[in-house]
Design a protein around this motif. Sequence first.
Motif, PDB file in Angstrom:
ATOM      1  N   SER A   1      61.924   6.213 -25.976  1.00 42.92           N
ATOM      2  CA  SER A   1      63.104   7.483 -25.326  1.00 42.92           C
ATOM      3  C   SER A   1      62.858   8.387 -25.592  1.00 42.92           C
ATOM      4  O   SER A   1      63.458   9.932 -25.534  1.00 42.92           O
ATOM      5  CB  SER A   1      64.184   6.629 -25.535  1.00 42.92           C
ATOM      6  N   GLY A   2      62.300   9.032 -27.227  1.00 39.29           N
ATOM      7  CA  GLY A   2      62.630   9.997 -27.694  1.00 39.29           C
ATOM      8  C   GLY A   2      61.869  10.760 -27.691  1.00 39.29           C
ATOM      9  O   GLY A   2      61.717  11.932 -27.000  1.00 39.29           O
ATOM     10  N   ILE A   3      60.253  10.564 -26.635  1.00 36.08           N
ATOM     11  CA  ILE A   3      58.668  11.382 -26.693  1.00 36.08           C
ATOM     12  C   ILE A   3      59.637  12.216 -24.812  1.00 36.08           C
ATOM     13  O   ILE A   3      59.354  12.470 -24.457  1.00 36.08           O
ATOM     14  CB  ILE A   3      57.850  10.182 -27.199  1.00 36.08           C
ATOM     15  N   ALA A   4      59.965  10.725 -24.203  1.00 40.03           N
ATOM     16  CA  ALA A   4      60.520  10.734 -23.090  1.00 40.03           C
ATOM     17  C   ALA A   4      60.961  11.794 -23.166  1.00 40.03           C
ATOM     18  O   ALA A   4      61.616  12.785 -22.182  1.00 40.03           O
ATOM     19  CB  ALA A   4      61.355   9.750 -22.267  1.00 40.03           C
ATOM     20  N   ASP A   5      62.428  12.108 -23.623  1.00 38.85           N
ATOM     21  CA  ASP A   5      63.677  12.945 -23.959  1.00 38.85           C
ATOM     22  C   ASP A   5      62.729  14.955 -24.281  1.00 38.85           C
ATOM     23  O   ASP A   5      63.336  14.837 -23.496  1.00 38.85           O
ATOM     24  CB  ASP A   5      64.871  12.780 -25.187  1.00 38.85           C
ATOM     25  N   THR A   6      61.968  14.487 -25.206  1.00 39.81           N
ATOM     26  CA  THR A   6      60.458  15.603 -25.817  1.00 39.81           C
ATOM     27  C   THR A   6      59.816  15.894 -24.269  1.00 39.81           C
ATOM     28  O   THR A   6      60.107  17.598 -23.772  1.00 39.81           O
ATOM     29  CB  THR A   6      60.158  15.743 -26.770  1.00 39.81           C
ATOM     30  N   LEU A   7      59.137  15.012 -23.426  1.00 41.18           N
ATOM     31  CA  LEU A   7      58.853  15.631 -22.487  1.00 41.18           C
ATOM     32  C   LEU A   7      59.746  16.437 -21.513  1.00 41.18           C
ATOM     33  O   LEU A   7      59.345  17.023 -21.061  1.00 41.18           O
ATOM     34  CB  LEU A   7      57.806  14.779 -21.500  1.00 41.18           C
ATOM     35  N   ARG A   8      61.097  15.588 -20.663  1.00 40.96           N
ATOM     36  CA  ARG A   8      61.261  15.926 -19.863  1.00 40.96           C
ATOM     37  C   ARG A   8      62.329  17.594 -20.473  1.00 40.96           C
ATOM     38  O   ARG A   8      62.534  18.682 -19.411  1.00 40.96           O
ATOM     39  CB  ARG A   8      62.997  14.866 -19.912  1.00 40.96           C
ATOM     40  N   TYR A   9      62.568  17.523 -21.831  1.00 43.97           N
ATOM     41  CA  TYR A   9      63.291  19.094 -22.125  1.00 43.97           C
ATOM     42  C   TYR A   9      62.887  20.014 -21.639  1.00 43.97           C
ATOM     43  O   TYR A   9      62.388  21.428 -20.846  1.00 43.97           O
ATOM     44  CB  TYR A   9      63.063  18.643 -23.885  1.00 43.97           C
ATOM     45  N   VAL A  10      60.987  19.813 -21.955  1.00 41.63           N
ATOM     46  CA  VAL A  10      60.297  20.693 -22.237  1.00 41.63           C
ATOM     47  C   VAL A  10      59.630  20.822 -20.678  1.00 41.63           C
ATOM     48  O   VAL A  10      59.209  22.939 -20.449  1.00 41.63           O
ATOM     49  CB  VAL A  10      58.826  20.914 -23.134  1.00 41.63           C
ATOM     50  N   LEU A  11      59.212  19.998 -19.924  1.00 43.88           N
ATOM     51  CA  LEU A  11      59.098  20.745 -18.406  1.00 43.88           C
ATOM     52  C   LEU A  11      60.308  21.013 -17.398  1.00 43.88           C
ATOM     53  O   LEU A  11      60.058  21.529 -16.309  1.00 43.88           O
ATOM     54  CB  LEU A  11      59.012  19.228 -17.849  1.00 43.88           C
TER      55      LEU A  11
ATOM     56  N   ALA B   1      62.148  22.966 -18.830  1.00 45.04           N
ATOM     57  CA  ALA B   1      62.489  24.730 -19.334  1.00 45.04           C
ATOM     58  C   ALA B   1      61.668  25.142 -18.677  1.00 45.04           C
ATOM     59  O   ALA B   1      61.772  26.217 -18.475  1.00 45.04           O
ATOM     60  CB  ALA B   1      62.819  24.983 -21.164  1.00 45.04           C
ATOM     61  N   ASP B   2      59.860  24.380 -18.129  1.00 48.30           N
ATOM     62  CA  ASP B   2      59.389  25.280 -18.048  1.00 48.30           C
ATOM     63  C   ASP B   2      59.384  25.541 -16.296  1.00 48.30           C
ATOM     64  O   ASP B   2      58.362  25.922 -15.382  1.00 48.30           O
ATOM     65  CB  ASP B   2      58.019  24.563 -18.191  1.00 48.30           C
ATOM     66  N   GLY B   3      60.385  25.050 -15.348  1.00 51.53           N
ATOM     67  CA  GLY B   3      60.796  24.622 -14.433  1.00 51.53           C
ATOM     68  C   GLY B   3      59.950  23.579 -13.567  1.00 51.53           C
ATOM     69  O   GLY B   3      59.881  23.191 -12.308  1.00 51.53           O
ATOM     70  N   TYR B   4      59.748  22.149 -13.689  1.00 50.09           N
ATOM     71  CA  TYR B   4      59.762  21.182 -13.058  1.00 50.09           C
ATOM     72  C   TYR B   4      60.763  20.641 -12.780  1.00 50.09           C
ATOM     73  O   TYR B   4      61.560  20.493 -13.827  1.00 50.09           O
ATOM     74  CB  TYR B   4      58.409  20.576 -14.304  1.00 50.09           C
ATOM     75  N   GLU B   5      60.403  19.524 -12.689  1.00 52.88           N
ATOM     76  CA  GLU B   5      61.286  18.453 -12.512  1.00 52.88           C
ATOM     77  C   GLU B   5      61.131  16.846 -12.804  1.00 52.88           C
ATOM     78  O   GLU B   5      60.717  16.201 -12.103  1.00 52.88           O
ATOM     79  CB  GLU B   5      61.936  18.144 -10.326  1.00 52.88           C
ATOM     80  N   PRO B   6      61.192  16.528 -14.103  1.00 54.00           N
ATOM     81  CA  PRO B   6      60.533  15.267 -14.407  1.00 54.00           C
ATOM     82  C   PRO B   6      61.678  14.447 -14.596  1.00 54.00           C
ATOM     83  O   PRO B   6      62.595  13.798 -14.386  1.00 54.00           O
ATOM     84  CB  PRO B   6      60.961  15.606 -16.153  1.00 54.00           C
ATOM     85  N   VAL B   7      61.119  12.944 -14.376  1.00 54.63           N
ATOM     86  CA  VAL B   7      61.603  11.341 -13.775  1.00 54.63           C
ATOM     87  C   VAL B   7      61.112  10.887 -14.911  1.00 54.63           C
ATOM     88  O   VAL B   7      59.551  10.351 -14.274  1.00 54.63           O
ATOM     89  CB  VAL B   7      60.674  11.033 -12.345  1.00 54.63           C
ATOM     90  N   TRP B   8      61.560   9.682 -15.575  1.00 58.70           N
ATOM     91  CA  TRP B   8      61.537   9.582 -16.983  1.00 58.70           C
ATOM     92  C   TRP B   8      61.494   8.222 -15.844  1.00 58.70           C
ATOM     93  O   TRP B   8      62.728   7.727 -15.076  1.00 58.70           O
ATOM     94  CB  TRP B   8      62.529   9.655 -17.697  1.00 58.70           C
ATOM     95  N   CYS B   9      60.465   6.794 -16.392  1.00 54.01           N
ATOM     96  CA  CYS B   9      60.733   5.239 -15.880  1.00 54.01           C
ATOM     97  C   CYS B   9      60.293   5.079 -17.515  1.00 54.01           C
ATOM     98  O   CYS B   9      59.235   5.579 -18.131  1.00 54.01           O
ATOM     99  CB  CYS B   9      58.968   4.993 -14.918  1.00 54.01           C
ATOM    100  N   ALA B  10      60.755   4.113 -17.858  1.00 61.74           N
ATOM    101  CA  ALA B  10      61.166   3.587 -19.190  1.00 61.74           C
ATOM    102  C   ALA B  10      59.275   2.301 -18.511  1.00 61.74           C
ATOM    103  O   ALA B  10      59.202   1.422 -19.691  1.00 61.74           O
ATOM    104  CB  ALA B  10      61.929   2.921 -19.630  1.00 61.74           C
ATOM    105  N   THR B  11      58.968   1.858 -17.579  1.00 62.73           N
ATOM    106  CA  THR B  11      58.727   0.679 -17.590  1.00 62.73           C
ATOM    107  C   THR B  11      57.431   0.932 -16.309  1.00 62.73           C
ATOM    108  O   THR B  11      57.660   1.959 -15.671  1.00 62.73           O
ATOM    109  CB  THR B  11      58.897  -0.691 -17.070  1.00 62.73           C
ATOM    110  N   ALA B  12      56.066  -0.219 -16.479  1.00 65.38           N
ATOM    111  CA  ALA B  12      55.881   0.456 -15.068  1.00 65.38           C
ATOM    112  C   ALA B  12      56.104   0.058 -13.804  1.00 65.38           C
ATOM    113  O   ALA B  12      56.263   1.081 -12.933  1.00 65.38           O
ATOM    114  CB  ALA B  12      54.523  -0.181 -15.437  1.00 65.38           C
ATOM    115  N   GLY B  13      57.267  -1.151 -13.962  1.00 63.33           N
ATOM    116  CA  GLY B  13      57.920  -1.168 -12.396  1.00 63.33           C
ATOM    117  C   GLY B  13      58.886   0.186 -12.063  1.00 63.33           C
ATOM    118  O   GLY B  13      58.574   0.016 -10.844  1.00 63.33           O
ATOM    119  N   GLU B  14      59.715   0.602 -13.294  1.00 62.64           N
ATOM    120  CA  GLU B  14      60.086   1.657 -12.651  1.00 62.64           C
ATOM    121  C   GLU B  14      59.560   3.255 -11.783  1.00 62.64           C
ATOM    122  O   GLU B  14      59.839   3.173 -10.784  1.00 62.64           O
ATOM    123  CB  GLU B  14      61.187   1.868 -13.260  1.00 62.64           C
ATOM    124  N   ALA B  15      57.822   3.202 -12.585  1.00 61.15           N
ATOM    125  CA  ALA B  15      56.888   4.307 -12.175  1.00 61.15           C
ATOM    126  C   ALA B  15      56.738   3.476 -10.774  1.00 61.15           C
ATOM    127  O   ALA B  15      57.116   4.761  -9.874  1.00 61.15           O
ATOM    128  CB  ALA B  15      55.778   4.460 -13.521  1.00 61.15           C
TER     129      ALA B  15
END
Length: 246
Positions: free
Chosen positions: A19-29, A31-45
């Motif tokens: 979750s820590g890495i995912a939060d960082t990714l979501r924040y920077v993406l 901030a750069d104008g993207y729409e990040p969608v986080w999935c914690a498992t392959a099934g969710e992805a």
Amino acid sequence: MQPPAPDSRARILIAEDESGIADTLRYVLRADGYEPVWCATAGEALAQFRAQVPALAILDVGLPDMNGFELFRRLHELPGADAVPMLFLTARSDEIDRVVGLELGADDYIAKPFSPRELVARVRTILRRSARGGGVPAAPVAATPPVFQIDGERRQIRYYGRALDLSRYEYGLLALLVQRAGRVYTRDELLEMVWDDAAQSLDRTVDAHIKTLRAKLKAVAPEVEPIRTLRGTGYALHENLPATLP
């Protein structure tokens, strides 16, 4: 299935169980104008991908329910996946993992710990290249068999039908260049993707290995120069090599 999100808010699928890495990714993406969608498992992805095809996918290799390589294969069974660039994110530093990911057809490979700014810059570059090309193919079509044939399990590369006697890093370099023929890699990118400890290696290390690689390739086909040097930038494999030797 809905089409990919518009470029102004490109949807980035993130498959990452930390979750820590995912939060960082979501924040920077974001901030750069993207729409990040986080999935914690392959099934969710897989479910998110089916719901709406993203503009790009970031896949962690070490997911709890399925490794990232298998998720990559499963995603590519879904409609629209061939046009979606994908990159692997992992803590693994073993060269063979990097090579396997790129042999599958991934567009990039980033090892943890990583610079969030660098990751966003790579995402931006990949999406720009994808937009220009009308979509990135799941696997390269230029300069592949019969010119180059890669056997990942045996860590062997054939060039015009002849097996090359390559060192560990020569194999990693050539496999990377072959899998993305035409793609220009800077020396820093090559160090990061192929060497175990890029921080302890120097640019001239790449140059020295490219020099020995060229000598081995020339021994097979003296009239062909498959590796291009772009002064001040880096190296790339020629996209249009002769299919057969004269």
